[in-house]
Structures are given as C-alpha cells and as structure tokens.
Design an enzyme around this catalytic site. Structure first.
Site, mmCIF file in Angstrom:
data_model
loop_
_atom_site.group_PDB
_atom_site.id
_atom_site.type_symbol
_atom_site.label_atom_id
_atom_site.label_comp_id
_atom_site.label_asym_id
_atom_site.label_seq_id
_atom_site.Cartn_x
_atom_site.Cartn_y
_atom_site.Cartn_z
ATOM 1 N N GLY A 107 0.788 -1.235 0.000
ATOM 2 C CA GLY A 107 0.000 0.000 0.000
ATOM 3 C C GLY A 107 0.821 1.286 0.000
ATOM 4 O O GLY A 107 0.259 2.386 -0.045
ATOM 5 N N ALA A 150 1.325 -2.030 -10.695
ATOM 6 C CA ALA A 150 1.249 -0.577 -10.862
ATOM 7 C C ALA A 150 -0.147 -0.155 -11.336
ATOM 8 O O ALA A 150 -0.713 0.816 -10.827
ATOM 9 C CB ALA A 150 2.312 -0.118 -11.852
ATOM 10 N N TYR A 178 -2.565 2.438 -9.454
ATOM 11 C CA TYR A 178 -3.052 3.693 -10.049
ATOM 12 C C TYR A 178 -4.576 3.743 -10.055
ATOM 13 O O TYR A 178 -5.169 4.799 -9.814
ATOM 14 C CB TYR A 178 -2.506 3.849 -11.477
ATOM 15 C CG TYR A 178 -0.993 3.878 -11.559
ATOM 16 C CD1 TYR A 178 -0.227 4.403 -10.527
ATOM 17 C CD2 TYR A 178 -0.317 3.362 -12.671
ATOM 18 C CE1 TYR A 178 1.161 4.412 -10.596
ATOM 19 C CE2 TYR A 178 1.070 3.380 -12.748
ATOM 20 C CZ TYR A 178 1.799 3.901 -11.701
ATOM 21 O OH TYR A 178 3.168 3.918 -11.772
HETATM 22 C C1 LIG Z 1 4.304 0.229 -8.916
HETATM 23 C C2 LIG Z 1 4.538 0.559 -7.460
HETATM 24 C C3 LIG Z 1 4.770 2.052 -7.279
HETATM 25 C C4 LIG Z 1 3.258 0.179 -6.675
HETATM 26 O O1 LIG Z 1 3.465 0.404 -5.323
HETATM 27 P P1 LIG Z 1 3.084 -0.748 -4.284
HETATM 28 O O2 LIG Z 1 3.256 -0.178 -2.927
HETATM 29 O O3 LIG Z 1 3.832 -1.980 -4.615
HETATM 30 O O4 LIG Z 1 1.532 -0.956 -4.650
HETATM 31 P P2 LIG Z 1 0.283 -1.050 -3.661
HETATM 32 O O5 LIG Z 1 0.540 -2.085 -2.622
HETATM 33 O O6 LIG Z 1 -0.112 0.306 -3.205
HETATM 34 O O7 LIG Z 1 -0.844 -1.544 -4.701
HETATM 35 C C5 LIG Z 1 -0.598 -2.664 -5.525
HETATM 36 C C6 LIG Z 1 -1.870 -3.472 -5.732
HETATM 37 O O8 LIG Z 1 -1.650 -4.371 -6.819
HETATM 38 C C7 LIG Z 1 -1.950 -5.676 -6.406
HETATM 39 N N1 LIG Z 1 -1.117 -6.578 -7.197
HETATM 40 C C8 LIG Z 1 0.172 -6.924 -7.014
HETATM 41 N N2 LIG Z 1 0.584 -7.753 -7.984
HETATM 42 C C9 LIG Z 1 -0.473 -7.932 -8.812
HETATM 43 C C10 LIG Z 1 -0.689 -8.690 -9.996
HETATM 44 N N3 LIG Z 1 0.284 -9.422 -10.536
HETATM 45 N N4 LIG Z 1 -1.899 -8.642 -10.576
HETATM 46 C C11 LIG Z 1 -2.915 -7.881 -10.047
HETATM 47 N N5 LIG Z 1 -2.758 -7.141 -8.918
HETATM 48 C C12 LIG Z 1 -1.562 -7.175 -8.306
HETATM 49 C C13 LIG Z 1 -1.680 -5.689 -4.927
HETATM 50 O O9 LIG Z 1 -2.332 -6.763 -4.287
HETATM 51 C C14 LIG Z 1 -2.253 -4.322 -4.541
HETATM 52 O O10 LIG Z 1 -3.654 -4.327 -4.523
HETATM 53 P P3 LIG Z 1 -4.483 -4.424 -3.127
HETATM 54 O O11 LIG Z 1 -4.046 -3.288 -2.275
HETATM 55 O O12 LIG Z 1 -5.910 -4.331 -3.555
HETATM 56 O O13 LIG Z 1 -4.113 -5.743 -2.516
HETATM 57 C C15 LIG Z 1 5.742 -0.245 -6.861
HETATM 58 O O14 LIG Z 1 5.431 -1.624 -6.818
HETATM 59 C C16 LIG Z 1 7.013 -0.042 -7.678
HETATM 60 O O15 LIG Z 1 7.630 0.994 -7.541
HETATM 61 N N6 LIG Z 1 7.391 -1.023 -8.527
HETATM 62 C C17 LIG Z 1 8.631 -0.963 -9.321
HETATM 63 C C18 LIG Z 1 8.691 0.223 -10.289
HETATM 64 C C19 LIG Z 1 7.398 0.448 -11.022
HETATM 65 O O16 LIG Z 1 6.745 -0.477 -11.482
HETATM 66 N N7 LIG Z 1 7.022 1.728 -11.152
HETATM 67 C C20 LIG Z 1 5.835 2.130 -11.902
HETATM 68 C C21 LIG Z 1 6.167 2.297 -13.334
HETATM 69 S S1 LIG Z 1 4.771 2.871 -14.287
#
Ligand SMILES: CC(C)(COP(=O)(O)OP(=O)(O)OC[C@H]1O[C@@H](n2cnc3c(N)ncnc32)[C@H](O)[C@@H]1OP(=O)(O)O)[C@@H](O)C(=O)NCCC(=O)NCCS
Length: 185
Positions: free
Chosen positions: A105, A138, A142
């Site tokens: 989150g 991601a 979003y």
């Molecule tokens: C993308 C990013 C910012 C998201 O932040 P995060 O803290 O991991 O994401 P959150 O936990 O807030 O939300 C992710 C949601 O996706 C879900 N999720 C994770 N993997 C998933 C998948 N394979 N399929 C569907 N949902 C998925 C999670 O369960 C969560 O949902 P929920 O809260 O309903 O359970 C982070 O993972 C990141 O920086 N990743 C690497 C770089 C990147 O991808 N940047 C974005 C480029 S556009």
C-alpha cells in the site's frame, strides 16, 4: 537533518531529494527487477550519471523522495515531469526501489500524496501517466488512486522477442479530493 516533511500522509511523507542518497538511487536504477517496469531498463547508470540525473530532478523541482514516517527510511521517489503551467497538465512517475515495501500500500499512499501536491498546490488540472501492460501491480495501484485507462499505445516496449503495449491513464482535478486544503482552518 536528512529529510523534510513537505507532504505528510499516514505512513509516509514526501521530502525533497537528499543528494547524499545518490548511492542508494544508483543501486536501484541498476536493479533490473525494479527498472524492467520503467523506461530505464536499457541504460547503465554510473554513480556520476545518476548524480547528474538527480541534480536535474532537484533543479526541475517536482520530484520527491518517499520516506517512511516511523523510521525516516528512504524507499523510492515520485514526481511530475512535463509540467505545463498553461494547460495545467503533467506526467506522474513513481518507483519504490526497496522491494520489501512492494504490495503493502505504500505506492498508493505516495501517489495520493503526489496527486494532493499536484492538484491542490500546483493547481494542475490533468495528471497523466504511462505504464507497461504487464505491470499489473502498478495498474492496480493507479486505479486505487482514481486513475482511469484512456488508451493504449501498441507494442511500445520491447524485451527479448516480446512486444508489450503501453497503457495510458489519467486523472482530473475534479476526480480527486486531497487533504492539503483542510490544513487551512
Ligand atoms: C508500482 C509501485 C509504485 C506500486 O506500489 P506498491 O506499494 O507496490 O503498490 P500497492 O501495494 O499500493 O498496490 C498494488 C496493488 O496491486 C496488487 N497486485 C500486485 N501484484 C499484482 C498482480 N500481478 N496482478 C494484479 N494485482 C496485483 C496488490 O495486491 C495491490 O492491490 P491491493 O491493495 O488491492 O491488494 C511499486 O510496486 C514499484 O515501484 N514497482 C517498481 C517500479 C514500477 O513499477 N514503477 C511504476 C512504473 S509505471
């Protein structure tokens, strides 16, 4: 003091970047598990090159470090690119480099803080972003923030023999309610 609480949330705050973190950022921008999700994956970042990149972001003035409130730990960064003050548009970007913080989150909270800043202090009207179609985490993050899919650019990201679409998403000021306005009593 290393960080400054510019925009404060429940578990995170957004701080100006501290250049002393350049080594940590260099580690993350060379970590393919992180950057395969970004447009940075083909590039090789030396410490010097990353220092220049960070200085550029500091000078532009729209990028924050993401810091945990309980122990002041740097976990990533987020910011706005292509800020257009006439049409009040910008492009959002985020990455959490510390993978232990994925899926908990934190990304959603950081993006909401960035949107609060963008809509309620910079007075942006439309925030746009691009995300690779395979980056389901991601996309979900979003959507939780209120972004909507507005289009697809086909086959815009090539890895090996695979071609991936890029998904375009946006959110309008009228669709977002932040907390910054409540600071005025
Ligand atoms: C993308 C990013 C910012 C998201 O932040 P995060 O803290 O991991 O994401 P959150 O936990 O807030 O939300 C992710 C949601 O996706 C879900 N999720 C994770 N993997 C998933 C998948 N394979 N399929 C569907 N949902 C998925 C999670 O369960 C969560 O949902 P929920 O809260 O309903 O359970 C982070 O993972 C990141 O920086 N990743 C690497 C770089 C990147 O991808 N940047 C974005 C480029 S556009």
């Amino acid at each position: 003091m290393r960080y400054f609480k510019k925009i404060v949330g429940e578990r995170l705050y957004l701080s100006p970047i501290n250049m002393e973190d350049v080594e940590k950022f260099t580690e993350w921008v060379n970590d393919l598990e992180v950057t395969i999700n970004l447009v940075l994956s083909p590039y090789i970042f030396s410490l010097e090159k990353e220092r220049e990149a960070l200085e550029g972001l500091c000078n532009e003035g729209y990028t924050f470090s993401i810091i945990t409130l309980d122990n002041d730990e740097l976990i990533g960064n987020c910011g706005l690119l292509n800020v257009n003050l006439i049409n009040r548009t910008a492009e959002a970007g985020i990455f959490i480099g510390n993978k232990e913080y994925w899926n908990r989150g934190y990304g959603t909270e950081a993006m909401n803080l960035l949107l609060d800043y963008a809509f309620n202090l910079l007075n942006m009207n439309s925030i746009f972003l691009r995300v690779h179609s395979f980056n389901k985490r991601a996309i979900k993050c979003y959507k939780k923030c209120g972004f909507k899919e507005i289009g697809i650019r086909r086959e815009a990201y090539l890895v090996g023999d695979k071609k991936y679409d890029q998904i375009y998403m946006d959110i309008l000021a009228s669709e977002f309610k932040g907390k910054i306005p409540d600071l005025i009593k």
